[in-house]
Design a protein around this motif. Structure first.
Motif: not given
Lengths: 441, 441
Positions: B256, B258, B280-281, B284-286
């Motif tokens: 994945e 970073e 994704d960001r 809330g992730r990514g």
């Protein structure tokens, strides 16, 4: 247009051997002769400029030779190269023929040349050689060897024919970017170069002089070897990954080629595609195989099959091959990679035996086909490769005339990103047909 | 070095939709304003120069848009593009970081630009448009549109900034080879061009003037539309095939990312890789997402986030974006594709919201990284793409400092085959750092 038009291979399907046709020939090749004694060459005669591993490959009786893992690792950066079906070109030609092409322009240097450059650099590196010297005409081979040397941390010296050095600065800059030093040839770095400059201070250079410079450089420096981009058996051996992949990809496409086409200078891209199919022909089956050369430099179609030198200065061994004479100077056509007076001895023998056919084209019909290809298939081809396109188009047009389908496979050996001045000349109506001074075509 | 370093996809895995982030934004974008009334633009205001299908995409609330089959057929000529792990570069940097790059230079035009050029040409072709007009600076976009037009039998007119027209003849010749007509801008073919020539007969041109010429050409010819290679939502939408493929390929690699890195001019290759990760960001992730621009043209890092025109002559709508002012003239750095005063409004909003970070580099460290990349990974990168390489190298060096591994993914948007003069200047010690006249860095 929604059918499949591209055929790839998984990394695991990239060939792990090179295919050697030498042991399958109906009769062995006539041996190369020493340039001074004219006696058959002994392997050790070549040791001052080649590592023993490559000399062994040059004369190997093995039908297959394993590709070392470190070479495979670099091959896999761009191999397997794609095989395409030219559906848009077929449609434009209104032909029942199926046209396939194997595209070698996806290598970082833009042609098939790295297939052997990587191998030659690696074997020399393993033998403790610090630097490779070579010559280049249009620059395809020189840039491939510059790329290969930087991959193994070796130095690279390229003697580039002066008129190309001046006219194709981008190829030279590419070699410099990969860390190679590039001298316009004739140069004052070698005795051969100084002699040529003394005779003609403004000499535009020739491949013959550049070969002499590179060979002398290698022979006179113990840490330096010489590297050649075509003609020799081990060079063609390394190129057989092309044809091996193409066979797998044609199987994927569900078709068998009835005619195989490649452009022909010294024979390296042609041999790379053709030799795996030559094995089929020698076994009594397999497609027609067609070598395409320029009328400007018609070694296969108008040369003599006899012993001749590989360079003008007679420093190389004598080889039995189709040749126009080692002092033949072809007109300045844009397919610089096809301007060689001789031809691979191996492929010459196959032509002489009728296993391979040869055909020559003028420059203008070649560029007609190149532009039609660019406008339908998208890829701008190298002028060398465009000779194969022209022949494929003519085969497809013949299929239309006869109303019979036909499966055609050709090698698109490289892109034309550094040859666009030739396209501009063509589009502006300024391109000549490239007739040799003595020709009556 | 024997581990896997190349990740391909089957034809069946090439994305069949474009991903649209507009409906996922935390707040809607500020609307473009009419250049004269300064009122929010209505879709029909754009109809004189764009087909309705593309105008709808510009404002679409759909999270995904199907890619028409005929566009897929052409995409598949070179897509999926390869994803590489840069193992040789990692080794040279002695870093624990894993560096991946998505290489878009395998398209016939040599960059990511055909992803949207093919789509725009097709939608215009379907709408009965006979000819497309556009501008180009360094020539990447112009050649992509020339390629796209020849694929659908359309005509193509390119207004090429005069200094590039004179300095980069190979890009122009490539467009001609694909059948496009190319005028140096300012030209006498448009009112805007003639005005510019009257004011300054020897004008070297600018992207601003060239845009005005192309827009005027389209607006004054009923069979002709305008086409833009970056900045707008529908352009970035078409580029999202890059990031979608990268996600599948990173999964294949079992890692994945970073941090995601792309060079930034108007935002098209950057958005193409980043937008699928932006989703994704926003959920809330990514990964971290990093846009890299030249110090010479620092719209994201030093510009203002405000309404401005897309061109010098104020013919385009006003857009809320990071801008250096529509009359900003950047120094003549070699990354011509990054010399734009503004930025995609969509990506500008994401920078303003902190979803995307921005960073600027000087020209010399960018070329340091470009040459190191060429000598390890083999591919000679475009100067634009080299900005992303520089940032990836710095992230990898930081990982070495901290002793912590890190997975880095960047977009290598194109090759540098037509930019070798820049490499020669760098290798010869003649390259400037590219500081804007007013900068104090």
């Amino acid at each position: 247009m929604s059918e499949h038009c591209k055929f790839l291979l998984a990394d695991s399907q990239v060939p792990s051997v090179w295919v050697n046709v030498l042991p399958s020939l109906r009769q062995p090749l006539d041996p190369p002769l020493h340039p001074r004694t004219r006696q058959p060459l002994k392997p050790e005669d070549l040791a001052p400029i080649f590592p023993m591993s490559l000399i062994e490959q040059e004369f190997s009786p093995q039908p297959e030779i394993d590709i070392p893992g470190e070479i495979m690792d670099i091959y896999r950066m761009w191999r397997a190269t794609p095989l395409y079906r030219a559906r848009r070109l077929e449609k434009a030609l209104d032909t029942p023929a199926h046209i396939y092409y194997k595209y070698e322009g996806t290598s970082p240097a833009g042609s098939h040349k790295p297939n052997t450059a990587i191998a030659q650099a690696w074997y020399n590196h393993k033998a403790g050689v610090r630097r490779l010297a070579t010559e280049t005409g249009a620059g395809q081979w020189g840039s491939a060897l510059a790329l290969a040397c930087t991959m193994f941390g070796m130095e690279c010296t390229v003697y580039m024919v002066r008129c190309s050095y001046d006219q194709k600065p981008y190829r030279r800059m590419m070699m410099n970017t990969w860390g190679a030093e590039v001298f316009p040839s004739p140069s004052d770095h070698t005795e051969a170069g100084r002699r040529a400059l003394a005779a003609a201070p403004d000499s535009p250079g020739s491949l013959g002089i550049a070969i002499s410079e590179a060979v002398e450089d290698a022979a006179t420096h113990s840490d330096t070897n010489y590297s050649l981009g075509s003609v020799l058996n081990h060079v063609l051996l390394h190129q057989t990954v092309i044809g091996q992949e193409a066979k797998l990809q044609m199987r994927e496409a569900g078709e068998e080629p009835e005619v195989i086409i490649g452009c022909f200078g010294g024979g390296s891209n042609f041999g790379g595609l053709a030799l795996p199919y030559v094995l089929d022909r020698l076994a009594g089956r397999g497609p027609r195989i067609l070598a395409i050369e320029p009328v400007a430099c018609p070694s296969l179609t108008r040369g003599k099959f006899e012993y001749d030198y590989g360079d003008t200065a007679k420093l190389t061994p004598l080889m039995k091959m189709y040749t126009l004479g080692h002092d033949f100077v072809p007109p300045g056509i844009h397919a610089g990679g096809l301007r060689y007076h001789g031809a691979s001895p191996l492929l010459s023998a196959l032509v002489a035996q009728g296993v391979i056919e040869a055909k020559a084209y003028l420059q203008l019909p070649v560029f007609d086909a190149a532009v039609q290809f660019a406008r339908t298939e998208g890829i701008v081809p190298a002028p060398e490769s465009a000779h194969a396109i022209r022949a494929a188009v003519d085969e497809a047009l013949a299929a239309r005339e006869s109303g019979r389908s036909k499966v055609i496979l050709f090698c698109l050996s490289g892109h034309g990103h550094f040859d666009l001045a030739a396209y501009e000349a063509y589009l502006g109506g300024k391109l000549q047909n490239g007739l040799p001074a003595s020709a009556a075509v």
